[in-house]
Design a protein around this motif. Structure first.
Motif, mmCIF file in Angstrom:
data_model
loop_
_atom_site.group_PDB
_atom_site.id
_atom_site.type_symbol
_atom_site.label_atom_id
_atom_site.label_comp_id
_atom_site.label_asym_id
_atom_site.label_seq_id
_atom_site.Cartn_x
_atom_site.Cartn_y
_atom_site.Cartn_z
ATOM 1 N N GLU A 8 0.735 -0.975 -0.354
ATOM 2 C CA GLU A 8 0.309 0.088 -0.075
ATOM 3 C C GLU A 8 1.035 1.461 0.106
ATOM 4 O OE1 GLU A 8 -3.374 1.547 3.142
ATOM 5 O OE2 GLU A 8 -3.899 0.030 2.241
ATOM 6 N N ASP A 9 0.872 2.043 -0.664
ATOM 7 C CA ASP A 9 1.526 2.721 -1.190
ATOM 8 C C ASP A 9 1.027 4.070 -1.897
ATOM 9 O OD1 ASP A 9 4.065 4.682 -1.093
ATOM 10 O OD2 ASP A 9 5.276 3.563 -2.481
ATOM 11 N N TYR A 10 0.453 4.900 -0.712
ATOM 12 C CA TYR A 10 -0.403 5.815 -1.178
ATOM 13 C C TYR A 10 0.048 7.006 -1.850
ATOM 14 C CZ TYR A 10 -4.741 3.043 -1.347
ATOM 15 O OH TYR A 10 -5.596 2.254 -1.405
ATOM 16 N N SER A 11 1.440 7.569 -1.483
ATOM 17 C CA SER A 11 2.190 8.659 -1.756
ATOM 18 C C SER A 11 3.050 8.634 -3.316
ATOM 19 C CB SER A 11 4.104 9.064 -1.121
ATOM 20 O OG SER A 11 4.284 7.077 -0.743
ATOM 21 N N SER A 12 3.126 6.632 -3.831
ATOM 22 C CA SER A 12 3.383 7.393 -5.207
ATOM 23 C C SER A 12 2.541 7.425 -6.456
ATOM 24 C CB SER A 12 3.760 5.793 -5.659
ATOM 25 O OG SER A 12 5.210 5.227 -5.052
ATOM 26 N N ILE A 13 0.945 6.636 -5.341
ATOM 27 C CA ILE A 13 -0.320 7.275 -6.219
ATOM 28 C C ILE A 13 -0.718 8.630 -6.027
ATOM 29 C CG2 ILE A 13 -2.411 7.031 -5.934
ATOM 30 C CD1 ILE A 13 -1.929 3.935 -5.052
ATOM 31 N N SER A 14 0.029 9.170 -5.282
ATOM 32 C CA SER A 14 -0.323 11.045 -5.309
ATOM 33 C C SER A 14 0.400 11.411 -6.133
ATOM 34 C CB SER A 14 -0.414 11.598 -3.585
ATOM 35 O OG SER A 14 -1.013 10.994 -2.789
ATOM 36 N N ILE A 34 2.173 7.548 -17.268
ATOM 37 C CA ILE A 34 1.992 5.915 -17.812
ATOM 38 C C ILE A 34 2.941 5.664 -17.734
ATOM 39 C CG2 ILE A 34 2.186 5.267 -19.923
ATOM 40 C CD1 ILE A 34 0.455 7.601 -21.411
ATOM 41 N N VAL A 35 4.751 6.076 -17.359
ATOM 42 C CA VAL A 35 5.401 5.490 -17.173
ATOM 43 C C VAL A 35 5.578 4.831 -15.047
ATOM 44 C CG1 VAL A 35 7.806 5.685 -16.893
ATOM 45 C CG2 VAL A 35 7.300 6.267 -19.010
ATOM 46 N N LEU A 36 4.537 5.620 -14.678
ATOM 47 C CA LEU A 36 4.938 5.661 -13.429
ATOM 48 C C LEU A 36 3.319 4.210 -12.946
ATOM 49 C CD1 LEU A 36 4.784 9.089 -11.538
ATOM 50 C CD2 LEU A 36 6.325 7.344 -10.948
ATOM 51 N N TRP A 37 2.682 4.235 -13.506
ATOM 52 C CA TRP A 37 1.092 3.625 -13.312
ATOM 53 C C TRP A 37 1.784 1.699 -14.011
ATOM 54 C CZ3 TRP A 37 -2.131 2.395 -18.644
ATOM 55 C CH2 TRP A 37 -2.764 1.665 -18.102
#
Length: 128
Positions: A8-14, A34-37
């Motif tokens: 669970e890493d909502y900082s990366s999602i943010s 796109i690269v991050l996703w």
């Protein structure tokens, strides 16, 4: 990897949501998310859902921006015949709204992601 193995890493999602603000520096507002996703959707819980929302919004913005610039070009041509001036004023208002659409929703999406919520992007066409 099963769903329970995902971190669970909502900082990366943010960060993925906020990276859309790079639209003002060229195509990076589409490329970076796109690269991050694509690189983290297998490892981070909810990254796939948020990534799809972000990419759908970015593709929608690309379509709206291309349409805007085509209409702006046509309006400049019509201005020489004095019938495009009113259309040009209308397009300036639409351009301001489009710029705000490139700024406010990504920030709202990043805030929602940090609160572990999915933000529903306005005017987003669902491609994925």
């Amino acid at each position: 990897m099963t769903n329970t193995d995902l971190q669970e890493d909502y900082s990366s999602i943010s960060l993925m949501h906020y990276s859309q603000l790079l639209n003002f520096l060229g195509p990076f507002g589409l490329i970076i998310p796109i690269v991050l996703w694509s690189s983290k959707k297998e490892n981070i819980k909810d990254m796939d859902v948020h990534g799809k929302a972000v990419v759908n919004f970015q593709i929608s913005l690309l379509i709206y921006s291309i349409t805007f610039f085509v209409l702006l070009f046509v309006s400049f041509i019509l201005t020489f015949f004095l019938i495009g001036f009113i259309f040009l004023i209308l397009l300036v208002a639409i351009g301001i709204a489009l710029a705000l659409l490139m700024i406010i929703p990504p920030i709202m999406g990043g805030i929602a992601a940090s609160e572990k919520r999915l933000y529903k992007y306005p005017l987003s066409i669902k491609f994925f």
